[in-house]
Design a protein around this motif. Structure first.
Motif, PDB file in Angstrom:
ATOM      1  N   ILE A  97     -20.116  -3.704  14.053  1.00 43.09           N
ATOM      2  CA  ILE A  97     -19.181  -2.850  13.326  1.00 43.09           C
ATOM      3  C   ILE A  97     -19.934  -1.947  12.353  1.00 43.09           C
ATOM      4  O   ILE A  97     -20.771  -2.412  11.583  1.00 43.09           O
ATOM      5  N   TYR A  98     -19.637  -0.653  12.408  1.00 51.04           N
ATOM      6  CA  TYR A  98     -20.165   0.291  11.424  1.00 51.04           C
ATOM      7  C   TYR A  98     -18.994   0.775  10.575  1.00 51.04           C
ATOM      8  O   TYR A  98     -17.969   1.196  11.096  1.00 51.04           O
ATOM      9  N   THR A  99     -19.167   0.691   9.254  1.00 46.65           N
ATOM     10  CA  THR A  99     -18.153   1.187   8.330  1.00 46.65           C
ATOM     11  C   THR A  99     -18.836   2.144   7.371  1.00 46.65           C
ATOM     12  O   THR A  99     -19.800   1.767   6.704  1.00 46.65           O
ATOM     13  N   GLY A 100     -18.365   3.376   7.326  1.00 43.26           N
ATOM     14  CA  GLY A 100     -19.004   4.306   6.408  1.00 43.26           C
ATOM     15  C   GLY A 100     -18.699   5.739   6.728  1.00 43.26           C
ATOM     16  O   GLY A 100     -17.670   6.072   7.306  1.00 43.26           O
ATOM     17  N   GLU A 101     -19.658   6.595   6.365  1.00 42.22           N
ATOM     18  CA  GLU A 101     -19.447   8.030   6.464  1.00 42.22           C
ATOM     19  C   GLU A 101     -19.867   8.573   7.824  1.00 42.22           C
ATOM     20  O   GLU A 101     -20.816   8.080   8.438  1.00 42.22           O
ATOM     21  N   TRP A 102     -19.113   9.598   8.256  1.00 42.04           N
ATOM     22  CA  TRP A 102     -19.366  10.271   9.532  1.00 42.04           C
ATOM     23  C   TRP A 102     -19.449  11.764   9.287  1.00 42.04           C
ATOM     24  O   TRP A 102     -18.780  12.300   8.406  1.00 42.04           O
TER      25      TRP A 102
END
Length: 178
Positions: A97-102
């Protein structure tokens, strides 16, 4: 157009309000329209099994939305002009899982990546999809703080172990022997 449409229209005959459409390629859309464009909340189902549930602006994914990919992965977060852009969480098919800015469809800015099979996580900078900048790699019983480039630690860093000791050192890339 060869499209089937069932829904509201404005006086000009454009799709306007709520409606359902089946596109020539077999995709379907059920949601809000404005002056002929997908606009507002809607659900778009792709023939390949993918599905987007969220906000549209002039036929493009824009605002908040969730995209379910055919491989079982999913993205939930901000969209701008059909791209993952802003803040969001991506759950990969393998459970990572990646959680953050795009930014422009790529992991970019600050984010946390959790590796499902090891339980370790990377917390820090990203540039165009790659781990880059100041970051911390957190393992089950120790952590590494330092700088990363292209997903690899570079230069000075320190290992911190849960028992309280620290180990400082230089991270040298070993040259491949031809």
């Amino acid at each position: 157009y060869g499209q089937e449409y069932d829904g509201e229209r404005n006086v000009e005959g454009e799709r306007h309000g709520r409606g359902k459409a089946r596109l020539p390629n077999g995709d379907t859309y059920d949601g809000e329209y404005e002056r002929g464009f997908r606009n507002g909340q809607g659900t778009y189902r792709f023939k390949n099994g993918a599905c987007y549930i969220g906000e549209y602006l002039q036929n493009k994914k824009h605002g908040k939305g969730t995209f379910f990919y055919p491989d079982g992965s999913k993205y939930e977060g901000d969209w701008v002009n059909d791209q993952r852009h802003g803040y969001g969480e991506y759950t990969y098919a393998n459970g990572d899982i990646y959680t953050g800015e795009w930014f422009n469809h790529s992991r970019h800015g600050q984010g946390t990546y959790v590796y499902k099979n090891t339980g370790s996580k990377y917390v820090g900078g990203w540039v165009s999809g790659h781990q880059e900048g100041q970051a911390e790699l957190i393992y089950l019983n120790h952590r590494f703080k330092g700088k990363f480039l292209n997903g690899q630690p570079v230069g000075r860093g320190k290992y911190v172990f849960d028992i309280g000791c620290e180990q400082h050192g230089e991270y040298i890339q070993s040259e491949q022997v031809k």
